[in-house]
Design a protein around this motif. Structure first.
Motif, PDB file in Angstrom:
ATOM      1  N   ALA A 140     -11.203  -5.769   2.369  1.00 16.10           N
ATOM      2  CA  ALA A 140     -10.456  -5.029   3.402  1.00 16.10           C
ATOM      3  C   ALA A 140      -8.948  -5.088   3.134  1.00 16.10           C
ATOM      4  O   ALA A 140      -8.249  -4.076   3.201  1.00 16.10           O
ATOM      5  CB  ALA A 140     -10.781  -5.607   4.776  1.00 16.10           C
ATOM      6  N   TYR A 141      -8.450  -6.284   2.832  1.00 13.10           N
ATOM      7  CA  TYR A 141      -7.017  -6.391   2.519  1.00 13.10           C
ATOM      8  C   TYR A 141      -6.697  -5.551   1.273  1.00 13.10           C
ATOM      9  O   TYR A 141      -5.653  -4.911   1.194  1.00 13.10           O
ATOM     10  CB  TYR A 141      -6.607  -7.849   2.274  1.00 13.10           C
ATOM     11  CG  TYR A 141      -6.227  -8.607   3.542  1.00 13.10           C
ATOM     12  CD1 TYR A 141      -5.047  -8.306   4.220  1.00 13.10           C
ATOM     13  CD2 TYR A 141      -7.020  -9.641   4.031  1.00 13.10           C
ATOM     14  CE1 TYR A 141      -4.685  -9.008   5.367  1.00 13.10           C
ATOM     15  CE2 TYR A 141      -6.663 -10.349   5.176  1.00 13.10           C
ATOM     16  CZ  TYR A 141      -5.487 -10.032   5.832  1.00 13.10           C
ATOM     17  OH  TYR A 141      -5.122 -10.725   6.956  1.00 13.10           O
TER      18      TYR A 141
ATOM     19  N   LEU B  67      -0.807   0.959   0.468  1.00 10.73           N
ATOM     20  CA  LEU B  67       0.647   0.724   0.469  1.00 10.73           C
ATOM     21  C   LEU B  67       1.239   1.026  -0.906  1.00 10.73           C
ATOM     22  O   LEU B  67       2.287   1.667  -1.020  1.00 10.73           O
ATOM     23  CB  LEU B  67       0.968  -0.732   0.829  1.00 10.73           C
ATOM     24  CG  LEU B  67       0.793  -1.139   2.292  1.00 10.73           C
ATOM     25  CD1 LEU B  67       1.276  -2.574   2.492  1.00 10.73           C
ATOM     26  CD2 LEU B  67       1.584  -0.225   3.213  1.00 10.73           C
ATOM     27  N   GLU B  68       0.538   0.576  -1.935  1.00  5.41           N
ATOM     28  CA  GLU B  68       1.048   0.812  -3.293  1.00  5.41           C
ATOM     29  C   GLU B  68       1.149   2.304  -3.580  1.00  5.41           C
ATOM     30  O   GLU B  68       2.111   2.781  -4.163  1.00  5.41           O
ATOM     31  CB  GLU B  68       0.142   0.135  -4.324  1.00  5.41           C
ATOM     32  CG  GLU B  68       0.505  -1.319  -4.497  1.00  5.41           C
ATOM     33  CD  GLU B  68      -0.483  -2.046  -5.392  1.00  5.41           C
ATOM     34  OE1 GLU B  68      -0.139  -3.144  -5.826  1.00  5.41           O
ATOM     35  OE2 GLU B  68      -1.585  -1.526  -5.640  1.00  5.41           O
TER      36      GLU B  68
ATOM     37  N   ALA C  86       5.415   0.037  -0.775  1.00  7.19           N
ATOM     38  CA  ALA C  86       4.797  -0.608  -1.943  1.00  7.19           C
ATOM     39  C   ALA C  86       5.308  -2.033  -2.102  1.00  7.19           C
ATOM     40  O   ALA C  86       4.569  -2.940  -2.489  1.00  7.19           O
ATOM     41  CB  ALA C  86       5.091   0.208  -3.196  1.00  7.19           C
ATOM     42  N   GLU C  87       6.596  -2.244  -1.768  1.00  5.87           N
ATOM     43  CA  GLU C  87       7.152  -3.591  -1.881  1.00  5.87           C
ATOM     44  C   GLU C  87       6.488  -4.561  -0.898  1.00  5.87           C
ATOM     45  O   GLU C  87       6.528  -5.771  -1.077  1.00  5.87           O
ATOM     46  CB  GLU C  87       8.664  -3.557  -1.620  1.00  5.87           C
ATOM     47  CG  GLU C  87       9.444  -2.971  -2.781  1.00  5.87           C
ATOM     48  CD  GLU C  87      10.880  -2.646  -2.390  1.00  5.87           C
ATOM     49  OE1 GLU C  87      11.415  -3.309  -1.486  1.00  5.87           O
ATOM     50  OE2 GLU C  87      11.442  -1.720  -2.983  1.00  5.87           O
TER      51      GLU C  87
ATOM     52  N   LEU D  95       0.590  -8.622   1.917  1.00 10.42           N
ATOM     53  CA  LEU D  95      -0.828  -8.607   2.304  1.00 10.42           C
ATOM     54  C   LEU D  95      -1.612  -9.676   1.540  1.00 10.42           C
ATOM     55  O   LEU D  95      -2.550 -10.256   2.066  1.00 10.42           O
ATOM     56  CB  LEU D  95      -1.439  -7.227   2.037  1.00 10.42           C
ATOM     57  CG  LEU D  95      -1.034  -6.117   3.001  1.00 10.42           C
ATOM     58  CD1 LEU D  95      -1.761  -4.832   2.643  1.00 10.42           C
ATOM     59  CD2 LEU D  95      -1.363  -6.501   4.450  1.00 10.42           C
ATOM     60  N   ASP D  96      -1.213  -9.942   0.288  1.00 11.30           N
ATOM     61  CA  ASP D  96      -1.912 -10.983  -0.483  1.00 11.30           C
ATOM     62  C   ASP D  96      -1.759 -12.337   0.205  1.00 11.30           C
ATOM     63  O   ASP D  96      -2.700 -13.130   0.283  1.00 11.30           O
ATOM     64  CB  ASP D  96      -1.342 -11.073  -1.903  1.00 11.30           C
ATOM     65  CG  ASP D  96      -1.603  -9.811  -2.691  1.00 11.30           C
ATOM     66  OD1 ASP D  96      -2.460  -9.016  -2.254  1.00 11.30           O
ATOM     67  OD2 ASP D  96      -0.956  -9.622  -3.737  1.00 11.30           O
ATOM     68  N   ASP D  97      -0.544 -12.588   0.696  1.00 15.24           N
ATOM     69  CA  ASP D  97      -0.295 -13.851   1.373  1.00 15.24           C
ATOM     70  C   ASP D  97      -1.148 -13.949   2.646  1.00 15.24           C
ATOM     71  O   ASP D  97      -1.796 -14.967   2.914  1.00 15.24           O
ATOM     72  CB  ASP D  97       1.209 -13.934   1.698  1.00 15.24           C
ATOM     73  CG  ASP D  97       1.559 -15.217   2.410  1.00 15.24           C
ATOM     74  OD1 ASP D  97       1.107 -16.274   1.933  1.00 15.24           O
ATOM     75  OD2 ASP D  97       2.258 -15.174   3.444  1.00 15.24           O
ATOM     76  N   LEU D  98      -1.218 -12.853   3.413  1.00  9.76           N
ATOM     77  CA  LEU D  98      -2.020 -12.856   4.644  1.00  9.76           C
ATOM     78  C   LEU D  98      -3.504 -13.015   4.314  1.00  9.76           C
ATOM     79  O   LEU D  98      -4.242 -13.722   4.999  1.00  9.76           O
ATOM     80  CB  LEU D  98      -1.790 -11.560   5.429  1.00  9.76           C
ATOM     81  CG  LEU D  98      -0.362 -11.398   5.963  1.00  9.76           C
ATOM     82  CD1 LEU D  98      -0.160 -10.002   6.546  1.00  9.76           C
ATOM     83  CD2 LEU D  98      -0.078 -12.446   7.025  1.00  9.76           C
ATOM     84  N   ARG D  99      -3.926 -12.351   3.239  1.00  7.05           N
ATOM     85  CA  ARG D  99      -5.332 -12.486   2.806  1.00  7.05           C
ATOM     86  C   ARG D  99      -5.641 -13.957   2.492  1.00  7.05           C
ATOM     87  O   ARG D  99      -6.637 -14.509   2.968  1.00  7.05           O
ATOM     88  CB  ARG D  99      -5.541 -11.630   1.542  1.00  7.05           C
ATOM     89  CG  ARG D  99      -6.913 -11.754   0.924  1.00  7.05           C
ATOM     90  CD  ARG D  99      -6.868 -11.320  -0.527  1.00  7.05           C
ATOM     91  NE  ARG D  99      -5.934 -12.139  -1.296  1.00  7.05           N
ATOM     92  CZ  ARG D  99      -5.331 -11.775  -2.419  1.00  7.05           C
ATOM     93  NH1 ARG D  99      -5.556 -10.586  -2.932  1.00  7.05           N
ATOM     94  NH2 ARG D  99      -4.506 -12.585  -3.049  1.00  7.05           N
TER      95      ARG D  99
END
Ligand code: PEP
Ligand code: MG
Length: 551
Positions: free
Chosen positions: A104-105, A112-113, A120-121, A126-130
C-alpha cells in the motif's frame, strides 16, 4: 562487563551517560500468504497506522517551528483512509499483513514519484512511515532517534544525514557509530554541533541500551561501566578543557607567537549567524553548492548577489574565501546534464564542469555575482576553484576571476596531481587551500562515502600528510598562502601537525575553532614541526596519531 573499545575519535570532548541505540529498520518477515481473517488483519494494520500517527503527534507537540509543522503534516499520512483502502485491497489479493502494508505504501510512493517536483521529494518520507508501521506490527521499537527521556549517548550502526540533522544536543551528549569515517556526515555534523563523537567502532555493536559509557571523542576510547573515580577524573578534565576553551580568544597563535589564521567553513545560509558569531578571522571555505542543489533551474545572478551579499555582510571586515560551485559526483545538479558517468568521483565535477558550455556560463554568472556582491560589502573576498588538477586549470581560473574584478584567486588542492605540482599551480594563482577530504580519497584510492574504508580515509594518513607537506613547501617558496580547509583542520592535534608542515591557515567547522586555538596556543612552532616529523615517520594513521599524542 563489556571491555573497553576504540574507534576513530572525530569530535573532541568527553561525555558519560547511558546508551540509547538508534533502532534499526525492521526487516519484514517473508510473505506468508493470505491472512485467515482479513478483517482482523486490516484492524491490526489500522491500529498500527494510528500508533505511528499518534507517535508523530507526540513528537510534534514536543517540537516547535518548522519541525513541528513537518511532523504534523506527516501524521496525516498514516491516517489517510485511502492508505487503509489500499491495505484492504492487498489483503484481499492474498498478502500477509506486513506485505499488504508495504504494497500500500509502495502504491502511494509510485504516485508521488510520478507527480514529480516537490511531491516526488516527499516519496522518501513514506518509506520512513512504512518502516514505522511495520515495526509496530512486529512489536519492535520504532526506527529512528530514541527518546529515553534523559541525556544519552547515541549509538548506531551508522547515521543517515536526516538522523543527524534531527539530533537535539540537549539530549544527545555524544555519538558512537559502528561504521562511518572521519569525513562522514556524522563526523562533520558532530563537530559543527560540538558533540563528542567516535566513528568506525565495530565493537560498539555489543553496547546494549542503558549501559553507562564514558566516551572520549578525542582519543576514540569508549569505556562501558567505568569506575566512578575514572568518570570523575575524565569529567573534571573535560570541565577544565571547556573552561580553557571559553577563555581562548583572538587570532590563532602558537605558544611562541607564530600567527596561523583560524577560519570557519560555511555550508548553508542556516548556519550563517552561528558561524559569524564564532571568534574567527573569517570564512576559509564558503561552500556555495547550497544555492544550486535541490533546484530545478539555476539561480539568477541577482539571486546569487543577494545570497553572497548576506554572507559578506555577516563577515564584514573579515576574509571570506568563496569556493565556486563543486557540482557533480555526489552533488549532481538537476539543471545540468552530467552525462552517464561510470565513475562520477573521477568525472566531470568541480571546475571540470566549466569545460562544457552550460558549466562555463554557470561559472561566469557565479563570478559576476560574487564580484557584484563583493563590491557592495567590506569583506575581503577571495575566490577559489574546486577539483583543479593542473597548473593550466589554476591559471585559467585565476585569469577568469581577475577579468571580472576579483583580484585574489586561488586553487583548492584536492587532487594529488595538483599537490605534486603545487609550485607550478601557485605560479598562476594567488593562494591554495588543501581540501584534505577529497585529497585523502584520491590519494588512498578510497571512496569517501565508503565507511568500510574509514581507516584509509583517516586524515592522519602519512601519505596525505606528505602531499600537504609538498604543497606547504611550495607555498613557502612562492611566499603565497597555503591553508587547509578539509576536516583535518578541525582535529586540534592534527591542526598542530599541519602547522608544523607549513600551512598558513586552518579552516574548520565553527564548533572546532576554540579547541584548535587552545591546542595551538600550548605548542611552539618547533613543537609543531616535531609533531609533524613524527607523523610523517609513521606507517599508518593510527601510528601517526599515537606518535603525536605521545609527543
Ligand atoms: C575537501 O575535499 O576537503 C573539501 C573541503 O571539500 P568538500 O568536502 O566540500 O568536497
Ligand atoms: Mg572537496
Amino acid at each position: 562487563m563489556t571491555a573497553e573499545m576504540t574507534g576513530i575519535g572525530v569530535s573532541p570532548g568527553a561525555a558519560y551517560a547511558p546508551v540509547a541505540r538508534l533502532a534499526p529498520v525492521p526487516a519484514p518477515p517473508a510473505d506468508t500468504g493470505p491472512e485467515p481473517d482479513p478483517a482482523a488483519a486490516l484492524a491490526r494494520a489500522k491500529t498500527a497506522l494510528e500508533a505511528v500517527a499518534a507517535d508523530l503527534d507526540d513528537r510534534a507537540e514536543a517540537a516547535s517551528g518548522t519541525t513541528a509543522d513537518i511532523l504534523d503534516a506527516q501524521s496525516m499520512m498514516p491516517r489517510d483512509p485511502a492508505l487503509a483502502d489500499q491495505i484492504e485491497k492487498a489483503l484481499a489479493g492474498g498478502r500477509s499483513t506486513p506485505h499488504a502494508v508495504i504494497e500500500a505504501y509502495g502504491f502511494f510512493r509510485s504516485a508521488l514519484e510520478a507527480a514529480g517536483g516537490y511531491l516526488a521529494e516527499r516519496a522518501a518520507d513514506l518509506d520512513d512511515l512504512r518502516d514505522r508501521t511495520i515495526a509496530v506490527l512486529l512489536g519492535r521499537p520504532m526506527p529512528g532517534l530514541p527518546d529515553p527521556g534523559h541525556p544519552f549517548v547515541l549509538v548506531a550502526k551508522d547515521l543517515a544525514p536526516a538522523d543527524t540533522a534531527a539530533l537535539d544536543p540537549a539530549k544527545v551528549v555524544a555519538i558512537v557509530t559502528e561504521q562511518g569515517g572521519p569525513t562522514s556526515h556524522t563526523a562533520i555534523l558532530a563537530k559543527s554541533m560540538g558533540l563528542p563523537a567516535v566513528v568506525a567502532c565495530p565493537a560498539a555493536a555489543a553496547l546494549a541500551d542503558g549501559t553507562e559509557v564514558l566516551v572520549d571523542g578525542g582519543t576514540g576510547l569508549i569505556v562501558p561501566d567505568p569506575e566512578p573515580g575514572r568518570v570523575r577524573r575524565v569529567l573534571d578534565a573535560e570541565a577544565r578543557r571547556n573552561a580553557a576553551l571559553e577563555a581562548s580568544r583572538g587570532p590563532g597563535r602558537t605558544a611562541d607567537g607564530y600567527a596561523v589564521q583560524l577560519l570557519v567553513n560555511l555550508g548553508s545560509q542556516a548556519d550563517l549567524a552561528a558561524a559569524a558569531a564564532v571568534d574567527s578571522e573569517g570564512v576559509g571555505l564558503f561552500r556555495t553548492e547550497f544555492l544550486f542543489l535541490d533546484r530545478e533551474t539555476a539561480p539568477t545572478v541577482d539571486e546569487q548577489v543577494e545570497a553572497y551579499g548576506q554572507v559578506f555582510a555577516a563577515f564584514s571586515g573579515r576574509k571570506v574565501v568563496v569556493r565556486t560551485l563543486d557540482a557533480g559526483a555526489d552533488k549532481p545538479l538537476a539543471f545540468v546534464d552530467h552525462g552517464d558517468e561510470p565513475n562520477p568521483a573521477l568525472g566531470v565535477r568541480g571546475i571540470r564542469l566549466a569545460r562544457t558550455d552550460a558549466g562555463s556560463s554557470l561559472l561566469d554568472d557565479q563570478l559576476t555575482a560574487i564580484a557584484a556582491a563583493a563590491a557592495k560589502h567590506s569583506a575581503e573576498v577571495w575566490v577559489m576553484a574546486p577539483m583543479v588538477a593542473t597548473p593550466g586549470e589554476a591559471a585559467a581560473f585565476a585569469d577568469r576571476c581577475r577579468a571580472r574584478g576579483l583580484p585574489t584567486a586561488g586553487t583548492m588542492i584536492e587532487v594529488p596531481a595538483a599537490a605534486l605540482r603545487a609550485s607550478r599551480v601557485l605560479d598562476g594563482c594567488d593562494f591554495a587551500s588543501l581540501g584534505t577530504n577529497d585529497l585523502g580519497q584520491y590519494t588512498l584510492a578510497a571512496d569517501r562515502m565508503n565507511g568500510a574504508l574509514a581507516e584509509l580515509l583517516d586524515p592522519w594518513q602519512p601519505a596525505l600528510l606528505d602531499l600537504v607537506s609538498l604543497a606547504a613547501e611550495a607555498g613557502r617558496e612562492a611566499e603565497k598562502p597555503v591553508g587547509v580547509c578539509g576536516e583535518a583542520a578541525s582535529d586540534p592535534l592534527l591542526a598542530c601537525v599541519l602547522v608544523g608542515l607549513g600551512v598558513t591557515s586552518l579552516s574548520m567547522a565553527p564548533g572546532a575553532v576554540a579547541a584548535v586555538r587552545a591546542e595551538l596556543s600550548t605548542r611552539t612552532l618547533a613543537d609543531c614541526a616535531g609533531m609533524a616529523a613524527r607523523a610523517l615517520h609513521s606507517d599508518d594513521a593510527a601510528e601517526a596519531r599515537r606518535a603525536v599524542a605521545a609527543y
